[in-house]
Design a protein around this motif. Structure first.
Motif, PDB file in Angstrom:
ATOM      1  N   VAL A 397       0.848  -1.195   0.000  1.00 27.64           N
ATOM      2  CA  VAL A 397       0.000   0.000   0.000  1.00 27.64           C
ATOM      3  C   VAL A 397       0.883   1.245   0.000  1.00 27.64           C
ATOM      4  O   VAL A 397       0.675   2.191  -0.765  1.00 27.64           O
ATOM      5  N   ALA A 398       1.879   1.247   0.895  1.00 27.29           N
ATOM      6  CA  ALA A 398       2.788   2.392   0.996  1.00 27.29           C
ATOM      7  C   ALA A 398       3.563   2.598  -0.310  1.00 27.29           C
ATOM      8  O   ALA A 398       3.795   3.734  -0.736  1.00 27.29           O
ATOM      9  N   MET A 399       3.934   1.484  -0.973  1.00 28.58           N
ATOM     10  CA  MET A 399       4.674   1.567  -2.236  1.00 28.58           C
ATOM     11  C   MET A 399       3.828   2.259  -3.310  1.00 28.58           C
ATOM     12  O   MET A 399       4.313   3.116  -4.048  1.00 28.58           O
ATOM     13  N   VAL A 400       2.538   1.876  -3.387  1.00 26.24           N
ATOM     14  CA  VAL A 400       1.640   2.479  -4.374  1.00 26.24           C
ATOM     15  C   VAL A 400       1.459   3.962  -4.092  1.00 26.24           C
ATOM     16  O   VAL A 400       1.479   4.801  -4.996  1.00 26.24           O
ATOM     17  N   ARG A 401       1.322   4.298  -2.802  1.00 31.01           N
ATOM     18  CA  ARG A 401       1.152   5.705  -2.440  1.00 31.01           C
ATOM     19  C   ARG A 401       2.385   6.525  -2.801  1.00 31.01           C
ATOM     20  O   ARG A 401       2.273   7.659  -3.285  1.00 31.01           O
ATOM     21  N   ARG A 402       3.565   5.956  -2.556  1.00 29.39           N
ATOM     22  CA  ARG A 402       4.806   6.665  -2.910  1.00 29.39           C
ATOM     23  C   ARG A 402       4.880   6.889  -4.416  1.00 29.39           C
ATOM     24  O   ARG A 402       5.295   7.953  -4.881  1.00 29.39           O
ATOM     25  N   SER A 403       4.475   5.872  -5.157  1.00 31.81           N
ATOM     26  CA  SER A 403       4.478   5.973  -6.623  1.00 31.81           C
ATOM     27  C   SER A 403       3.568   7.105  -7.085  1.00 31.81           C
ATOM     28  O   SER A 403       3.915   7.881  -7.985  1.00 31.81           O
ATOM     29  N   MET A 404       2.400   7.226  -6.461  1.00 37.20           N
ATOM     30  CA  MET A 404       1.469   8.294  -6.814  1.00 37.20           C
ATOM     31  C   MET A 404       2.059   9.661  -6.475  1.00 37.20           C
ATOM     32  O   MET A 404       1.919  10.624  -7.241  1.00 37.20           O
ATOM     33  N   THR A 405       2.723   9.749  -5.336  1.00 39.16           N
ATOM     34  CA  THR A 405       3.325  11.015  -4.913  1.00 39.16           C
ATOM     35  C   THR A 405       4.456  11.421  -5.850  1.00 39.16           C
ATOM     36  O   THR A 405       4.559  12.585  -6.258  1.00 39.16           O
ATOM     37  N   GLU A 406       5.295  10.445  -6.198  1.00 35.13           N
ATOM     38  CA  GLU A 406       6.427  10.729  -7.094  1.00 35.13           C
ATOM     39  C   GLU A 406       5.960  11.186  -8.469  1.00 35.13           C
ATOM     40  O   GLU A 406       6.572  12.047  -9.100  1.00 35.13           O
ATOM     41  N   LYS A 407       4.882  10.588  -8.944  1.00 30.52           N
ATOM     42  CA  LYS A 407       4.359  10.948 -10.267  1.00 30.52           C
ATOM     43  C   LYS A 407       3.383  12.119 -10.209  1.00 30.52           C
ATOM     44  O   LYS A 407       2.843  12.534 -11.238  1.00 30.52           O
ATOM     45  N   ASN A 408       3.157  12.625  -8.985  1.00 28.82           N
ATOM     46  CA  ASN A 408       2.228  13.744  -8.780  1.00 28.82           C
ATOM     47  C   ASN A 408       0.837  13.416  -9.319  1.00 28.82           C
ATOM     48  O   ASN A 408       0.174  14.245  -9.961  1.00 28.82           O
ATOM     49  N   LEU A 409       0.397  12.186  -9.053  1.00 28.68           N
ATOM     50  CA  LEU A 409      -0.930  11.755  -9.500  1.00 28.68           C
ATOM     51  C   LEU A 409      -1.971  12.092  -8.453  1.00 28.68           C
ATOM     52  O   LEU A 409      -1.757  11.895  -7.265  1.00 28.68           O
ATOM     53  N   LYS A 410      -3.098  12.599  -8.902  1.00 26.68           N
ATOM     54  CA  LYS A 410      -4.191  12.935  -7.998  1.00 26.68           C
ATOM     55  C   LYS A 410      -5.482  12.321  -8.507  1.00 26.68           C
ATOM     56  O   LYS A 410      -5.680  12.168  -9.715  1.00 26.68           O
ATOM     57  N   LYS A 411      -6.362  11.983  -7.580  1.00 24.45           N
ATOM     58  CA  LYS A 411      -7.648  11.419  -7.967  1.00 24.45           C
ATOM     59  C   LYS A 411      -8.472  12.476  -8.702  1.00 24.45           C
ATOM     60  O   LYS A 411      -8.394  13.666  -8.410  1.00 24.45           O
ATOM     61  N   ILE A 412      -9.244  12.022  -9.685  1.00 22.69           N
ATOM     62  CA  ILE A 412     -10.118  12.931 -10.419  1.00 22.69           C
ATOM     63  C   ILE A 412     -11.158  13.501  -9.451  1.00 22.69           C
ATOM     64  O   ILE A 412     -11.799  12.744  -8.720  1.00 22.69           O
ATOM     65  N   PRO A 413     -11.326  14.825  -9.402  1.00 15.92           N
ATOM     66  CA  PRO A 413     -12.305  15.396  -8.477  1.00 15.92           C
ATOM     67  C   PRO A 413     -13.723  14.940  -8.811  1.00 15.92           C
ATOM     68  O   PRO A 413     -14.122  14.915  -9.978  1.00 15.92           O
ATOM     69  N   GLY A 414     -14.447  14.549  -7.796  1.00 14.37           N
ATOM     70  CA  GLY A 414     -15.820  14.088  -8.002  1.00 14.37           C
ATOM     71  C   GLY A 414     -16.816  15.223  -7.884  1.00 14.37           C
ATOM     72  O   GLY A 414     -16.648  16.132  -7.068  1.00 14.37           O
ATOM     73  N   TRP A 415     -17.849  15.185  -8.716  1.00 15.33           N
ATOM     74  CA  TRP A 415     -18.940  16.142  -8.590  1.00 15.33           C
ATOM     75  C   TRP A 415     -20.271  15.411  -8.694  1.00 15.33           C
ATOM     76  O   TRP A 415     -20.364  14.331  -9.260  1.00 15.33           O
ATOM     77  N   SER A 416     -21.284  15.999  -8.103  1.00 16.71           N
ATOM     78  CA  SER A 416     -22.637  15.437  -8.134  1.00 16.71           C
ATOM     79  C   SER A 416     -23.629  16.558  -8.370  1.00 16.71           C
ATOM     80  O   SER A 416     -23.449  17.670  -7.850  1.00 16.71           O
ATOM     81  N   THR A 417     -24.664  16.283  -9.156  1.00 19.23           N
ATOM     82  CA  THR A 417     -25.695  17.284  -9.411  1.00 19.23           C
ATOM     83  C   THR A 417     -27.048  16.763  -8.950  1.00 19.23           C
ATOM     84  O   THR A 417     -27.304  15.553  -8.962  1.00 19.23           O
ATOM     85  N   ILE A 418     -27.891  17.689  -8.555  1.00 18.76           N
ATOM     86  CA  ILE A 418     -29.250  17.352  -8.129  1.00 18.76           C
ATOM     87  C   ILE A 418     -30.193  18.426  -8.642  1.00 18.76           C
ATOM     88  O   ILE A 418     -29.836  19.607  -8.692  1.00 18.76           O
ATOM     89  N   GLU A 419     -31.389  18.029  -9.054  1.00 17.64           N
ATOM     90  CA  GLU A 419     -32.378  18.962  -9.579  1.00 17.64           C
ATOM     91  C   GLU A 419     -33.395  19.293  -8.489  1.00 17.64           C
ATOM     92  O   GLU A 419     -34.016  18.396  -7.911  1.00 17.64           O
ATOM     93  N   ILE A 420     -33.534  20.573  -8.193  1.00 17.59           N
ATOM     94  CA  ILE A 420     -34.529  21.051  -7.224  1.00 17.59           C
ATOM     95  C   ILE A 420     -35.379  22.122  -7.903  1.00 17.59           C
ATOM     96  O   ILE A 420     -34.846  23.149  -8.345  1.00 17.59           O
ATOM     97  N   ASP A 421     -36.674  21.910  -7.991  1.00 24.55           N
ATOM     98  CA  ASP A 421     -37.584  22.868  -8.622  1.00 24.55           C
ATOM     99  C   ASP A 421     -37.094  23.292 -10.011  1.00 24.55           C
ATOM    100  O   ASP A 421     -37.044  24.485 -10.351  1.00 24.55           O
ATOM    101  N   LYS A 422     -36.670  22.297 -10.799  1.00 29.44           N
ATOM    102  CA  LYS A 422     -36.225  22.482 -12.186  1.00 29.44           C
ATOM    103  C   LYS A 422     -34.940  23.300 -12.297  1.00 29.44           C
ATOM    104  O   LYS A 422     -34.611  23.837 -13.357  1.00 29.44           O
ATOM    105  N   VAL A 423     -34.206  23.435 -11.188  1.00 25.46           N
ATOM    106  CA  VAL A 423     -32.896  24.100 -11.185  1.00 25.46           C
ATOM    107  C   VAL A 423     -31.845  23.070 -10.796  1.00 25.46           C
ATOM    108  O   VAL A 423     -32.038  22.302  -9.847  1.00 25.46           O
ATOM    109  N   MET A 424     -30.718  23.040 -11.538  1.00 31.69           N
ATOM    110  CA  MET A 424     -29.656  22.076 -11.268  1.00 31.69           C
ATOM    111  C   MET A 424     -28.634  22.670 -10.300  1.00 31.69           C
ATOM    112  O   MET A 424     -28.164  23.797 -10.498  1.00 31.69           O
ATOM    113  N   TYR A 425     -28.296  21.924  -9.250  1.00 33.53           N
ATOM    114  CA  TYR A 425     -27.273  22.338  -8.277  1.00 33.53           C
ATOM    115  C   TYR A 425     -26.112  21.359  -8.348  1.00 33.53           C
ATOM    116  O   TYR A 425     -26.311  20.146  -8.353  1.00 33.53           O
TER     117      TYR A 425
END
Length: 548
Positions: A397-425
């Motif tokens: 686990v630590a090896m994989v994390r180091r590899s990610m740090t060395e390569k400056n890899l980051k998880k894709i930011p997650g987003w979620s949308t919801i519709e309230i009264d025909k408006v998207m948030y």
């Protein structure tokens, strides 16, 4: 004609045969025709010259098109539109801007060509600026703006422009309606989709097959497969391949494998021949429903009965079919025996299955292949780290994390949308707080406390790849965008309403458990569409049967 000297080609002959060369994108023939026109002095003829410009544009040689244009003595608006189109076809927006600025006169086609060119290039601010400058706007312009916004992922803007269209002198047509419905489908705007459905019924456009297909697709992608089926069964006229495939895809995304197979056989009985896209949905449904034998039979039917050559998507479905059933070696053998080189998506599908079942040995083999094809994908590292963590191999686990740090890899930011009264948030994890997010965070704190007391909720922090304390990990997973969207929906929606969320990534294990508990403790129905499928949570259970 050339062989018979008594019937030489004229300007019309050249224009039509040049059009044929353009349609075939045959540059060699186009060159020859250009030379023939030059020998007869017809290359500068307005009609012929304009067609030569269009031919070079279709073949992707904009510089040749411009050289022909400048030799035309007095180009009319049609010739100007042809060279403008040439630059936009070649994705040269800057060149098109210069041509547009040089034009002494413009017609409706000019404005629409420029508007459509901006939209195709993703230059939406320029497109809207041009739209506002137009001397008049017909239904084509409105449709171009709506479809442009929709195709570029600006769903709120597409819906906004459609609302403006309804309030204008123009009226929605087939194109603008399908564009608006497409935006609703992608954004998960179920309520506004129902408004559009009512409008279609009101103005009597239910006879248009493409509009019905778009409506069917909207309900399917918004998670209401019953409404989709109602539209499908009440369609006027003959159902097309798009109609059948959209209905099959809707049931497939919801995990109704048996229903998908039933509709597939009905489709065959109706005389509609399935295509490759249809089989992708059918195989997808079989993999998610665990119908391994049926999936294998349908794959054979596709190749042997319908003579459809499998694409990389079909191969991916078969790998997923075997992988989800825990048949890793069969999946691996299938991959290595593929007649085409497997891409990163194929291997990643198999890695996901290894992660689900915790097969370390196979996962390491697959990750090695992925490292050759796509070494900088953060998701692959996260999956492998999770496999090691579940097996208690903390050094790995630590090896994989180091590899990610060395390569400056980051998880894709997650987003979620919801519709309230025909408006998207829209909610993004870790985003700056504002009035809306503050409301969501306050409600989420209240929900978390209740779930821990009444539901025994314990945050799943395994996907957090940071060397921090457990409390901090819990804080990170507690602020996932899906949780914020659900909390906001619970504050704004009426009691008893179904909460519908669209998510750009797959639902993580923690959020999946969280949604199940909310549905049980609060008695809510929650529908989440992630990048893979739908999850319908009700009474503490999920439609995916925890096999996502």
């Amino acid at each position: 004609m050339l062989r018979q000297s008594y019937s030489p080609p004229d300007s019309f002959s050249f224009a039509f045969v040049l059009k044929a060369a353009a349609n075939l994108r045959c540059l060699t023939t186009g060159f020859q025709l250009h030379c023939q026109a030059m020998t007869r002095g017809l290359d500068t003829h307005l009609f012929v010259g304009t067609t030569i410009i269009s031919m070079y544009a279709e073949c992707g040689f904009v510089e040749f098109a411009w050289k022909v244009f400048v030799q035309i003595p007095q180009p009319n608006v049609v010739a100007w539109n042809a060279i403008l189109t040439a630059y936009l076809r070649g994705s040269d927006v800057s060149g098109a801007n210069k041509v547009f600025g040089l034009m002494l006169f413009r017609n409706l086609t000019t404005w629409n060509v420029m508007l459509a060119g901006y939209a195709r290039a993703g230059e939406l601010e320029r497109a809207e600026g041009l739209f506002l400058q137009m001397p008049s706007r017909d239904d084509i312009y409105w449709s171009t703006m709506i479809v442009g916004f929709s195709h570029n992922g600006c769903f709120d803007e597409a819906i906004r422009v459609f609302r403006e269209l309804v309030g204008s002198e123009s009226k929605p047509n087939e194109v603008s309606l399908t564009g608006a419905l497409s935006a609703c489908a992608q954004a998960g705007a179920f309520k506004f989709g129902m408004v559009l459905h009512a409008y279609i019924e009101k103005v009597g456009l239910v006879w248009i097959t493409s509009v019905n297909n778009a409506l069917l697709d909207t309900y399917s992608k918004c998670g209401n497969v019953l409404m989709a089926r109602l539209v499908f069964e009440t369609m006027l006229g003959k159902k097309t391949i798009v109609s059948w495939t959209s209905m099959i895809a809707g049931f497939a995304m919801q995990g109704y494998g048996e229903e998908v197979i039933k509709y597939f056989y009905e489709m065959e009985e109706s005389g509609t021949r399935p295509d490759g896209v249809t089989f992708i949905s059918v195989l997808y449904a079989c993999s998610h429903a665990g119908l391994v034998e049926q999936g294998h039979e349908l794959y054979s039917k596709m190749t042997e009965i319908y003579d459809i050559e499998p694409t990389i998507e079909h191969y991916g479905c078969m790998v997923d079919l075997y992988g989800r059933a825990g048949q890793f070696h069969k999946a691996y053998d299938f991959v290595v025996q593929m007649p085409v080189p497997p891409n990163a998506v194929i291997w990643r599908t198999l890695l996901g299955a290894c992660s689900f079942f915790g097969d370390i040995e196979m996962a390491e083999q697959v990750k090695e292949r992925l490292s050759e094809l796509d070494p900088d994908n953060s998701g692959d590292h996260v999956l492998l780290s999770n496999i090691y963590r579940f097996a208690g191999k903390w050094k790995d686990v630590a090896m994989v994390r180091r590899s990610m740090t060395e390569k400056n890899l980051k998880k894709i930011p997650g987003w979620s949308t919801i519709e309230i009264d025909k408006v998207m948030y829209n909610f993004v994890a870790g985003d700056k707080r504002n009035e809306i997010t503050e409301e969501a965070y306050n409600k989420l704190s209240e929900i978390m406390l209740k779930l821990k007391v009444k539901g025994g909720y314990i945050p799943e922090v395994g996907s957090v790849l940071h060397d921090i304390e457990e409390e901090e990990k819990e804080d990170i997973v507690s602020k996932h965008s899906k949780k914020l969207a659900v909390a906001f929906g619970m504050t704004r929606l009426c009691k008893g309403s179904t909460i519908r969320i669209v998510k750009n990534l797959r639902v993580c294990k923690d959020c999946h458990s969280f949604m199940k508990l909310i549905s049980e403790v609060y008695g809510l129905e929650i529908v989440v569409r992630d990048r893979s499928r739908f999850h319908s949570f009700k009474e503490g259970l999920c439609s995916c049967r925890d096999n996502w």
